[in-house]
Write a protein that holds these residues in place. Structure first.
Motif, short mmCIF file in Angstrom:
data_model
loop_
_atom_site.label_atom_id
_atom_site.label_comp_id
_atom_site.label_asym_id
_atom_site.label_seq_id
_atom_site.Cartn_x
_atom_site.Cartn_y
_atom_site.Cartn_z
N ALA A 58 -18.18 -47.64 1.21
CA ALA A 58 -18.70 -46.99 0.01
C ALA A 58 -19.77 -47.88 -0.61
CB ALA A 58 -17.58 -46.75 -1.00
N THR A 59 -20.86 -47.29 -1.01
CA THR A 59 -21.90 -48.04 -1.70
C THR A 59 -21.63 -48.01 -3.20
OG1 THR A 59 -23.37 -46.16 -2.03
CG2 THR A 59 -23.58 -47.37 0.07
N ALA A 60 -22.30 -48.86 -3.94
CA ALA A 60 -22.18 -48.82 -5.40
C ALA A 60 -22.68 -47.48 -5.91
CB ALA A 60 -22.94 -49.98 -6.03
N LEU A 61 -23.71 -46.95 -5.29
CA LEU A 61 -24.21 -45.63 -5.68
C LEU A 61 -23.15 -44.56 -5.44
CD1 LEU A 61 -26.57 -44.02 -6.78
CD2 LEU A 61 -27.47 -43.85 -4.46
N ASP A 62 -22.44 -44.63 -4.33
CA ASP A 62 -21.33 -43.69 -4.08
C ASP A 62 -20.29 -43.77 -5.20
OD1 ASP A 62 -22.43 -42.99 -1.57
OD2 ASP A 62 -21.19 -44.45 -0.49
N LEU A 63 -19.95 -44.98 -5.59
CA LEU A 63 -18.93 -45.16 -6.63
C LEU A 63 -19.39 -44.59 -7.97
CD1 LEU A 63 -17.77 -48.79 -5.77
CD2 LEU A 63 -16.62 -46.64 -5.21
N ILE A 64 -20.66 -44.81 -8.28
CA ILE A 64 -21.20 -44.27 -9.53
C ILE A 64 -21.16 -42.75 -9.51
CG2 ILE A 64 -23.38 -43.99 -10.80
CD1 ILE A 64 -23.93 -46.96 -10.19
N GLU A 65 -21.50 -42.16 -8.38
CA GLU A 65 -21.45 -40.70 -8.26
C GLU A 65 -20.01 -40.19 -8.32
OE1 GLU A 65 -23.62 -40.20 -4.60
OE2 GLU A 65 -25.55 -40.05 -5.67
N GLN A 66 -19.08 -40.85 -7.63
CA GLN A 66 -17.67 -40.43 -7.62
C GLN A 66 -17.05 -40.51 -9.01
OE1 GLN A 66 -15.80 -42.99 -4.74
NE2 GLN A 66 -16.84 -42.02 -3.02
N LYS A 67 -17.40 -41.54 -9.76
CA LYS A 67 -16.84 -41.73 -11.09
C LYS A 67 -17.61 -40.97 -12.16
CE LYS A 67 -14.46 -46.05 -10.26
NZ LYS A 67 -13.14 -45.56 -10.62
#
Length: 143
Positions: free
Chosen positions: A112-121
């Motif tokens: 998971a990228t940091a961008l993925d985490l930002i989108e998921q959250k």
């Protein structure tokens, strides 16, 4: 005054790491004149930048980045500092790292990228900030 910046004390930190934690930027600046200091790991493999971010010393963090500290360093657990900030919803740290040029597309151990985490959250403000930085507006069509 002759302190050896790479010697560990009883709590497994160097003088540089201690100066970072207490925010003594003038001392940090003195140590940064020596080669390799921005990436000096303590016995837990934390760099001065890792510690500055952990304790919210953003002026110190900027000083370290300006001296060559790697804002995209992958930590022992596979995360970057931006992953950590995103996972903990630490908006201030995440905004600082984004403004400092952190790469939002580095995968962690879970891919998971940091961008993925930002989108998921659903961290909309951070997502907008990344998009503004990484995807500049297209030029208007000429008529």
């Amino acid at each position: 005054r002759g302190a050896a910046p790479t010697i560990f004390n009883l709590v497994h930190m160097t003088p540089l790491h201690l100066a970072v934690i207490v925010g003594r930027d003038e001392v940090v600046a003195q140590f940064l004149h020596r080669p390799g200091m921005p990436e000096l790991g303590d016995e837990s493999d934390l760099t001065p930048l890792d510690l500055a971010m952990k304790v919210g010393k953003y002026e110190t963090a900027q000083l370290l980045i300006d001296a060559g500290a790697d804002v995209n360093r992958v930590l022992a657990d596979g995360d970057t500092l931006t992953h950590k900030a995103s996972l903990s919803r630490d908006y201030k740290a995440a905004r600082f790292l984004i403004r400092s040029g952190a790469d939002m597309n580095i995968p962690n151990a879970d891919q998971a990228t940091a961008l993925d985490l930002i989108e998921q959250k659903e961290l909309a403000g951070l997502l907008e900030m990344v998009e503004a930085r990484d995807r500049p507006a297209a030029p208007a069509d000429a008529e």
